[in-house]
Write a protein that holds these residues in place. Sequence first.
Motif, PDB file in Angstrom:
ATOM      1  N   VAL A 118      87.779  65.619  60.338  1.00 14.68           N
ATOM      2  CA  VAL A 118      86.635  65.433  61.296  1.00 14.68           C
ATOM      3  C   VAL A 118      87.161  63.572  61.579  1.00 14.68           C
ATOM      4  O   VAL A 118      87.045  62.785  62.649  1.00 14.68           O
ATOM      5  N   LEU A 119      87.312  62.925  59.911  1.00 13.37           N
ATOM      6  CA  LEU A 119      87.585  62.055  59.586  1.00 13.37           C
ATOM      7  C   LEU A 119      88.253  61.134  60.801  1.00 13.37           C
ATOM      8  O   LEU A 119      88.755  60.064  61.575  1.00 13.37           O
ATOM      9  N   TYR A 120      89.836  62.515  60.515  1.00 14.49           N
ATOM     10  CA  TYR A 120      90.713  61.962  61.534  1.00 14.49           C
ATOM     11  C   TYR A 120      90.716  61.572  62.982  1.00 14.49           C
ATOM     12  O   TYR A 120      90.855  61.034  63.516  1.00 14.49           O
ATOM     13  N   PHE A 121      90.147  62.621  63.412  1.00 19.13           N
ATOM     14  CA  PHE A 121      89.562  62.494  64.831  1.00 19.13           C
ATOM     15  C   PHE A 121      88.910  61.591  65.297  1.00 19.13           C
ATOM     16  O   PHE A 121      88.628  61.352  65.937  1.00 19.13           O
ATOM     17  N   ALA A 122      87.689  61.444  64.311  1.00 18.11           N
ATOM     18  CA  ALA A 122      86.278  60.319  64.892  1.00 18.11           C
ATOM     19  C   ALA A 122      87.596  58.801  64.703  1.00 18.11           C
ATOM     20  O   ALA A 122      87.135  57.728  65.564  1.00 18.11           O
ATOM     21  N   ILE A 123      88.297  59.157  64.212  1.00 23.71           N
ATOM     22  CA  ILE A 123      88.829  57.800  64.103  1.00 23.71           C
ATOM     23  C   ILE A 123      90.257  57.591  65.576  1.00 23.71           C
ATOM     24  O   ILE A 123      90.028  56.767  66.225  1.00 23.71           O
ATOM     25  N   LYS A 124      90.883  58.827  65.402  1.00 27.37           N
ATOM     26  CA  LYS A 124      91.714  58.561  66.619  1.00 27.37           C
ATOM     27  C   LYS A 124      90.700  58.531  67.656  1.00 27.37           C
ATOM     28  O   LYS A 124      91.050  57.890  69.302  1.00 27.37           O
ATOM     29  N   LYS A 125      90.132  59.029  67.812  1.00 23.60           N
ATOM     30  CA  LYS A 125      88.652  58.839  69.518  1.00 23.60           C
ATOM     31  C   LYS A 125      88.013  58.089  69.438  1.00 23.60           C
ATOM     32  O   LYS A 125      87.736  57.609  70.077  1.00 23.60           O
ATOM     33  N   GLY A 126      88.533  56.667  68.560  1.00 18.91           N
ATOM     34  CA  GLY A 126      88.214  55.047  68.690  1.00 18.91           C
ATOM     35  C   GLY A 126      86.661  55.552  68.366  1.00 18.91           C
ATOM     36  O   GLY A 126      85.506  54.078  68.572  1.00 18.91           O
ATOM     37  N   MET A 127      86.018  56.164  67.025  1.00 17.65           N
ATOM     38  CA  MET A 127      84.327  56.223  66.379  1.00 17.65           C
ATOM     39  C   MET A 127      84.142  54.629  65.939  1.00 17.65           C
ATOM     40  O   MET A 127      85.496  54.294  64.861  1.00 17.65           O
ATOM     41  N   ASP A 128      83.199  53.943  66.013  1.00 18.09           N
ATOM     42  CA  ASP A 128      82.765  52.652  65.232  1.00 18.09           C
ATOM     43  C   ASP A 128      82.775  53.155  63.782  1.00 18.09           C
ATOM     44  O   ASP A 128      82.820  52.558  62.726  1.00 18.09           O
ATOM     45  N   TYR A 129      81.503  54.268  63.881  1.00 15.80           N
ATOM     46  CA  TYR A 129      81.419  54.892  62.475  1.00 15.80           C
ATOM     47  C   TYR A 129      81.203  56.428  62.515  1.00 15.80           C
ATOM     48  O   TYR A 129      81.202  57.029  64.096  1.00 15.80           O
ATOM     49  N   LEU A 130      81.546  57.296  61.125  1.00 16.80           N
ATOM     50  CA  LEU A 130      80.369  58.468  61.380  1.00 16.80           C
ATOM     51  C   LEU A 130      80.404  58.690  60.024  1.00 16.80           C
ATOM     52  O   LEU A 130      79.743  58.111  59.039  1.00 16.80           O
ATOM     53  N   VAL A 131      78.936  59.235  60.351  1.00 18.31           N
ATOM     54  CA  VAL A 131      78.444  60.509  59.949  1.00 18.31           C
ATOM     55  C   VAL A 131      77.862  61.359  59.482  1.00 18.31           C
ATOM     56  O   VAL A 131      78.186  62.168  59.810  1.00 18.31           O
ATOM     57  N   PHE A 132      78.070  61.781  57.866  1.00 15.44           N
ATOM     58  CA  PHE A 132      78.229  63.742  57.917  1.00 15.44           C
ATOM     59  C   PHE A 132      76.967  63.906  57.231  1.00 15.44           C
ATOM     60  O   PHE A 132      76.076  63.093  56.638  1.00 15.44           O
TER      61      PHE A 132
END
Length: 418
Positions: A118-132
């Motif tokens: 989840v962390l990797y693909f969120a970065i790859k897709k250009g997310m600014d923030y990620l919340v689990f």
Amino acid sequence: MDSKEKKINIGIGFVTGRKNFKNVIKMYVHNWKESGLIHNDNIGIHLFIAYDLHYTNTVVNDYTITDPKILEMMDSIHYLNNTVILSEIETLVKKNIVTLEEAELIFGEGYAMKRNAVLYFAIKKGMDYLVFFDDDEYPIANIKMNNTILWKGENVLLTHIQNLKYADITHGYHCGYISPMPQLEFNSKLSENDFRIFIEAVSNDIINWQSVKTKMEDGGITYADVNIKTNNKTIHVKETNGMKFISGSNLGFNLTKIDKIFPFYNPPGARGEDTFLSTCICNRVVKKIPCYTFHDSFLSCEQLLFGSLPGNLKSIKIDPGTTTQRFLKVAIGWIRYKPLLLYVTQNKNYETEIALIREKLKHVVPCICNYFNEDKFGLILDEFDYFHLHVKKHYEDFKRTQVVWLKLINVLKQSNNK
């Protein structure tokens, strides 16, 4: 938020394996709508769903969102199944970015690896923030007032967004049934002192005797603190014993500086992925933010997903089936990562601490087996010895995971800068 501000893309990460997942999503989406986040031109909301079909024998349809209203409110949905992850591994190996063995440290089997996906693909897709968020936690708080319960909807995601611009990591509070531990009535089979010894043996950054005792005195239930809600204060998390405590859910990451991100890790078959991440972030800005999620660890309050608010919360009693087996599973999960946690945080005293814990377990595990009438609790000592025997290998993997992650981050930085 001013209309001229840059659009912020928010990734929402779920690592899930339960059949009620789509009901949980529906509750969260309505919560985001009420918070004013849905259809806000300055905010994009993107779901990243890593699911495990084997955890409770589910099928793909249990996770595939088909509700047109929800689909219309999301900016994108990414399903991180085995096919997607294996394809990414194949690409990374073919490009000689990592070896297959290295890729499996990040994306292999286990809870930490699914969080890494989840962390990797969120970065790859250009997310600014990620919340689990977890699939057994809901954006609602139970508040004790005299002899009744008040329920309050929590603007959890909004609170993370408001604070992540000033932090590397944010995490909130938890209420409800935080630990999957039934209420115990001590007797000649198991005294309070015996259980204290057991908790001290398996204890970690979250579970300790004082917190367990307090919860059990309140029927195993944790209520939201009114002062936290009233004061609305954000706390800078300080380092304690080489750790900055975070929780695995209700957990946010600022992805605008991805070189500050560490991967998750847990020993094979164990949990503690948030605990080991806690040992890596002492130089990061970590904030505890004033928002709660209700943890339904026994799935005894699923009516909350449909808007039914109980007037009281029942204590979870021992039974030979669900509650005992749930507690057995979590106790084994705790003890599996205890050796590595000691090795990382108390390396100089490691052998002494291991010997003390083993003596405690040898004394108390037979009492636990007798009390619960379940011989499988005897596996706790075997598991402890096994993970102690392999602690150096697990420590090497823990450190190697960080090295491999850095390789991936460097590639993602180059890609994002194009």
